[in-house]
Design an enzyme around this catalytic site. Structure first.
Site, mmCIF file in Angstrom:
data_model
loop_
_atom_site.group_PDB
_atom_site.id
_atom_site.type_symbol
_atom_site.label_atom_id
_atom_site.label_comp_id
_atom_site.label_asym_id
_atom_site.label_seq_id
_atom_site.Cartn_x
_atom_site.Cartn_y
_atom_site.Cartn_z
ATOM 1 N N ASP A 239 1.003 -1.079 0.065
ATOM 2 C CA ASP A 239 0.049 0.055 -0.119
ATOM 3 C C ASP A 239 0.798 1.165 0.106
ATOM 4 O OD1 ASP A 239 -2.234 1.343 -0.141
ATOM 5 O OD2 ASP A 239 -3.145 0.132 1.824
ATOM 6 N N ASP B 257 -9.905 3.488 -3.413
ATOM 7 C CA ASP B 257 -10.722 2.410 -3.231
ATOM 8 C C ASP B 257 -12.127 2.376 -3.745
ATOM 9 O OD1 ASP B 257 -8.377 1.984 -1.895
ATOM 10 O OD2 ASP B 257 -9.409 2.294 0.335
HETATM 11 C C1 GLA Z 1 -6.016 1.399 1.609
HETATM 12 C C2 GLA Z 1 -5.941 0.361 0.464
HETATM 13 C C3 GLA Z 1 -7.073 -0.488 0.626
HETATM 14 C C4 GLA Z 1 -7.065 -1.205 1.957
HETATM 15 C C5 GLA Z 1 -6.920 -0.037 3.004
HETATM 16 C C6 GLA Z 1 -6.422 -0.915 4.332
HETATM 17 O O1 GLA Z 1 -7.146 2.121 1.543
HETATM 18 O O2 GLA Z 1 -6.249 1.144 -0.871
HETATM 19 O O3 GLA Z 1 -7.458 -1.497 -0.460
HETATM 20 O O4 GLA Z 1 -5.831 -2.209 2.079
HETATM 21 O O5 GLA Z 1 -5.768 0.729 2.628
HETATM 22 O O6 GLA Z 1 -5.921 0.206 5.507
#
Ligand code: GLA
Length: 404
Positions: free
Chosen positions: A151, A206
């Site tokens: 990430d 997301d």
């Molecule tokens: C980010 C990523 C998500 C998830 C969260 C976890 O937002 O894009 O897919 O992994 O972190 O905290």
């Protein structure tokens, strides 16, 4: 020659020699990876029992047989680093440890994934891998991990090319083939530079549980199915076997309508996105199971050419997408973006569908193709007009084969 210059030469020779070996592992994700991830449903509420039960369920309910392979633990599995800096699993949530959990998942014939972050802390505030990349990759390899989602939180001032390349090199140095799933949200256009770094890269922020909306947080947005689909425009040239545009984890089975679920799944399949389930697979409705295990739609996603679909026509709120498949076959998706049911009337022979990128033509004026509806099994051919009715947010998916 001065000693400092000699040192510099030696160092750069060393770097060249080292980088020559530092490649991502080949042969992983020859087709888009398929699996499950804990985040969409469980966020930080995870533990080893959930992961074991999920693996058990995937074997029992046919997901494994349908091709879902990875059981991926997202954020919040972490404990602290020990005195040597080695990361530990949270002792309360994962008392048996990650090695035992990986053994369990492997024992089911599945693979296991883990999550980390290029910054000092993950998005959930747990220890990230910054400054510990080689150590963490070694730890994951020793545990038997097969997949790393990496990430991009807490990375102010970090260069994404450097940060992701460092982790790729660390994985290579650790010596265990681990699929490297980059989650940088598309900020630095990873599709332009990451082909040799990761096996997939997120193209957007997301996903949000809606079909057609933008959900604004304080400093960023989360995106509905149609919004993510629209953001793929122009990216297909960068995707292919071993390096995929990742449209984020699926929201199928989490509250969209059944038609929306089908369209969401079909769109991800057509665009050759990784298919990573985000629902609770321990309890799925029959409808959700039918969608997620649909052989025809999965086969379109897993086609070995790995060519991402493109939108070749738009007529009002109806969109037409095409995906060239192996052996001269095609997949065509007609998607209804509107909230009303819409009639479809498509005269195949009026359209010559030309893919400049793959140099393939779906020419129904010269060749008659038979088609099979991936959801219903209904068949027809392109000599006759396609007449259908699409539900609100519904999609039809057809597989076409030249009639011999
Ligand atoms: C980010 C990523 C998500 C998830 C969260 C976890 O937002 O894009 O897919 O992994 O972190 O905290």
């Amino acid at each position: 020659m001065k000693r400092s210059m000699l040192n510099m030469l030696a160092l750069s020779a060393c770097t060249v020699a080292f980088n020559a070996h530092a490649q991502k592992f080949d042969g992983l994700a020859a087709t888009p990876q398929m699996g499950w991830n804990s985040w969409n449903t469980f966020a930080c509420d995870i533990n080893e029992k959930l992961i074991r039960d999920t693996a058990d369920a995937m074997v029992k309910n046919g997901l494994k047989d349908a091709g879902y392979e990875y059981v991926n633990i997202d954020d919040c599995w972490h404990g602290k680093r020990d005195e040597k800096g080695v990361i530990q699993a949270d002792p309360e949530r994962f008392p048996s440890g990650m090695k035992a959990l990986a053994d369990y998942v492997h024992g089911k014939g599945l693979k296991i994934g883990i999550y980390s972050d290029a910054g000092a802390t993950t998005c959930g505030g747990h220890p990230g891998s910054r400054g510990h990349e080689y150590q963490d990759a070694q730890t994951y390899a020793a545990w038997g991990i097969d997949y790393i989602k990496y990430d991009w939180c807490d990375t102010k001032g970090l260069n994404p090319v450097g940060a992701y390349t460092t982790m790729r090199d660390a994985i290579r140095a650790a010596g265990r083939p681990m699929l490297f799933s980059m989650c940088e949200w598309g900020d630095s256009k990873p599709w332009e530079w990451a082909k040799d770094v990761g096996h997939s890269w997120r193209t957007t922020g997301d996903i949000y549980l809606c079909f057609d909306c933008e959900f604004s947080e304080a400093s960023y947005s989360r995106w509905g199915v149609l919004q993510i689909l629209d953001k793929q425009a122009g990216l297909r040239v960068h995707s292919g076997p071993g390096h995929w545009n990742d449209m984020d984890m699926l929201e199928v089975g989490r509250g969209l309508t059944e038609d929306e679920d089908r369209s969401h799944f079909a769109a991800w399949a057509m665009l050759a996105s990784p298919l990573i389930l985000g629902n609770d697979v321990r309890k799925m409705s029959d409808a959700t199971k039918r969608i997620l295990t649909n052989k025809e739609v999965i086969a379109i996603n897993q086609d070995k050419l790995g060519i991402q679909a493109w939108r070749f026509m738009q007529a009002g709120r109806l969109e037409y997408w095409a995906k060239p498949l192996d052996k001269g076959e095609w997949a065509v998706m007609i998607l209804n973006r509107s909230e009303q049911a819409m009639p479809v009337s498509y005269q195949w022979t009026n359209h010559r569908v030309n893919d400049d990128m793959s140099k393939r033509v779906l020419d129904t004026t010269k060749t008659v193709y038979t088609w099979t509806d991936a959801w219903t099994g209904k068949t027809g051919d392109t000599s006759k007009k396609l007449e259908s009715k699409l539900a609100p947010h519904g999609a039809i998916v057809l597989r076409l084969k030249a009639r011999s």
